[in-house]
Design a protein around this motif. Structure first.
Motif, short mmCIF file in Angstrom:
data_model
loop_
_atom_site.label_atom_id
_atom_site.label_comp_id
_atom_site.label_asym_id
_atom_site.label_seq_id
_atom_site.Cartn_x
_atom_site.Cartn_y
_atom_site.Cartn_z
N PRO A 94 16.43 -23.97 -15.01
CA PRO A 94 15.06 -23.47 -15.19
C PRO A 94 14.02 -24.58 -15.20
O PRO A 94 12.87 -24.35 -14.83
CB PRO A 94 15.13 -22.74 -16.53
N ASN A 95 14.40 -25.79 -15.59
CA ASN A 95 13.44 -26.88 -15.65
C ASN A 95 13.01 -27.37 -14.27
O ASN A 95 12.00 -28.05 -14.14
CB ASN A 95 14.03 -28.05 -16.45
N GLN A 96 13.79 -27.04 -13.26
CA GLN A 96 13.43 -27.41 -11.89
C GLN A 96 13.14 -26.18 -11.03
O GLN A 96 13.31 -26.22 -9.82
CB GLN A 96 14.53 -28.25 -11.25
N SER A 97 12.69 -25.09 -11.69
CA SER A 97 12.42 -23.84 -10.97
C SER A 97 11.02 -23.31 -11.28
O SER A 97 10.87 -22.18 -11.76
CB SER A 97 13.49 -22.79 -11.31
N PRO A 98 9.97 -24.09 -11.02
CA PRO A 98 8.62 -23.61 -11.33
C PRO A 98 8.04 -22.72 -10.23
O PRO A 98 8.36 -22.88 -9.04
CB PRO A 98 7.82 -24.91 -11.44
N VAL A 99 7.17 -21.81 -10.63
CA VAL A 99 6.39 -20.96 -9.71
C VAL A 99 4.93 -21.03 -10.13
O VAL A 99 4.62 -20.85 -11.31
CB VAL A 99 6.86 -19.49 -9.73
N GLU A 100 4.04 -21.27 -9.18
CA GLU A 100 2.61 -21.28 -9.46
C GLU A 100 1.88 -20.57 -8.34
O GLU A 100 2.17 -20.80 -7.16
CB GLU A 100 2.07 -22.70 -9.60
N ALA A 101 0.94 -19.72 -8.70
CA ALA A 101 0.09 -19.04 -7.72
C ALA A 101 -1.33 -19.03 -8.26
O ALA A 101 -1.56 -18.65 -9.42
CB ALA A 101 0.57 -17.63 -7.45
#
Length: 468
Positions: free
Chosen positions: A269-276
């Motif tokens: 999870p620490n390397q699975s970011p989502v940004e919109a």
């Protein structure tokens, strides 16, 4: 010898007969009449659909339309489209790889058939309902009204607009897994011709899924101006940001989801970011030449910036003991510009009434896509997949992201010009004919930046409609 219970029953029988005989001699009592009237709460009732572009009653629209009103959204505490469509038949939400909404409408999955006030809003992100007056789901093909898209249907959000009645509303929510959410709706008439409204949201939450978090915030101010006796202008801006952990769920094994702890995260999870991030500007001009002759023009500019990355699970080995872990990221930037003009008017010829819709739509979409593959170089240079035990499917291995030979690095421009004409022919109170057609000119210019290759495409599309 009879039991006491039987003797008591036999002794009571004559009393019942006598009582019935006495009742037969009495006159029946006439109760007062009770009139049952419709008691449907108007907050749950919708008579027309904004996306249909006409004021035709839903009963007379020749397709299935579900309208979820603001009252319903509030009462079921629906905060996003996934929450809301749980109460709509014919539509479910797919997993969307943990970074986007993916409705499945009548068996057809889509990520692009989203509309806002009848205009396309097709970037892949999670939408919030903080500034939505109602949600509309039109099921079945919609090419005659909206042009290109899936055959399952569309989802249309109708936004809140500034109006001339004061509104003061603040909502606070606290829940499990550190959930915190606040929404505000403030509307104020500044004069008898100008009104101002602002809607806002902030949410910060964890999840029942290990180390999955969510933070989102948005603000949407609008102003309405009454220009003259028959013209109204509404202008609005929106800034919305959604940030979360991409959770791809669990892998399958022998045709079924893996049996694992409910909150178990697979991958990292620490390397699975989502940004919109979404920035929009909207303008609506509406002029009533008469009660039966209305002109509407909508303009929208949208700037979308979307990035997601995930270290996620893949296939399970034959023994069911190890699961593969892969990784990639993807960035999308898109600018949309759309202008849509609708003219609604009614004509009567003898005993037949015609309700016409004539429209023109032009648009331009510029898109940039860039994808990287994740490499576990500390295992071995160029390694794109590692295996971890299902008993502990988390990984903290460092991942390097760079382009492979097939990863996308492209940009494209899509241009649309469309005209449409629809006629609702009222033959009698019981018979209505709906006939219409839409013509689209759709041009695409595409460039593969990795190879320098490019191509162009031009299509002319006709979408007819006929119903009785």
């Amino acid at each position: 010898m009879s039991s006491p219970l039987i003797r008591a029953s036999l002794l009571s029988l004559p009393l019942v007969v006598v009582s019935a005989a006495q009742a037969a001699d009495e006159k029946p009592t006439v109760l007062p009449k009770i009139q049952v009237a419709e008691t449907i709460d108007e907050g749950y009732k919708a008579s027309v659909a904004n996306a249909a572009k006409t004021d035709t009653p839903l009963l007379d629209v020749p397709q299935s339309i579900s309208v979820i009103t603001r009252q319903t959204l509030d009462d079921v505490n629906a905060q996003n489209i996934g929450d809301a469509v749980q109460y709509v038949p014919g539509i479910t939400m797919a997993q969307g790889e943990g970074n986007r909404e993916t409705p499945v409408i009548r068996g057809n999955a889509t990520t692009g058939d989203f509309f806002l006030d009848g205009m396309r809003d097709d970037v892949q992100y999670y939408r919030d309902l903080y500034n939505v007056e109602r949600l509309e789901v039109l099921k079945g093909p919609n090419g005659a009204l909206f042009g290109r898209g899936g055959v399952g249907g569309i989802v249309n959000r109708v936004s809140k607009q500034a109006e001339f009645d004061p509104i003061r509303s603040v909502s606070l929510q606290f829940g499990s897994y550190e959930n915190k959410r606040v929404t505000a709706d403030f509307n104020q008439p500044l004069s008898d011709r100008i009104a101002f409204r602002v809607n806002g949201v902030y949410e910060d939450s964890e999840s029942y899924r290990d180390d999955v978090t969510l933070e989102r915030y948005g603000i949407n101010p609008t102003m309405t101006f009454i220009v003259g006796d028959r013209t109204t202008v509404t202008a609005g801006l929106e800034y919305f940001h959604d940030e979360r952990v991409a959770d791809r769920g669990v892998s399958s094994y022998q045709g079924r989801p893996l049996e694992t702890r409910r909150g178990q995260f697979f991958g990292d999870p620490n390397q699975s970011p989502v940004e919109a991030t979404v920035k929009m500007a909207n303008l609506l001009v509406e002029h009533h030449f008469s009660d039966d002759f209305v002109l509407r023009n909508r303009t929208r500019y949208g700037d979308y910036d979307k990035f997601y990355q995930n270290v996620f699970p893949g296939a399970v080995n034959a023994a069911g003991t190890l699961v593969a872990i892969n990784a990639y990221n993807n960035a999308t930037q898109r600018e949309n510009f759309f202008n849509q003009t609708d003219l609604n008017f009614t004509l009567t010829t003898g005993a037949i009434t015609h309700k016409f819709l004539a429209g023109i739509e032009v648009g331009r979409q510029e898109t940039e896509n860039f994808r990287n593959t994740g490499y576990f170089d500390t295992v071995a240079p160029g390694t794109t997949s590692v295996q971890v035990p299902i008993s502990n499917p988390r990984t903290t291995l460092p991942v390097s992201f760079r382009q492979s030979a097939t990863d996308a690095d492209n940009d494209g421009t899509a241009k649309i010009a469309a005209v449409y004409l629809h006629d609702e022919i009222v033959l009698s109170p019981r018979f209505l004919v709906v006939a219409g057609v839409r013509y689209d000119s759709f041009d695409v210019d595409f460039t593969n930046n990795r190879t320098g290759a490019g191509f162009s495409s031009s299509d002319d599309l006709f979408s007819p409609r006929l119903a009785l």
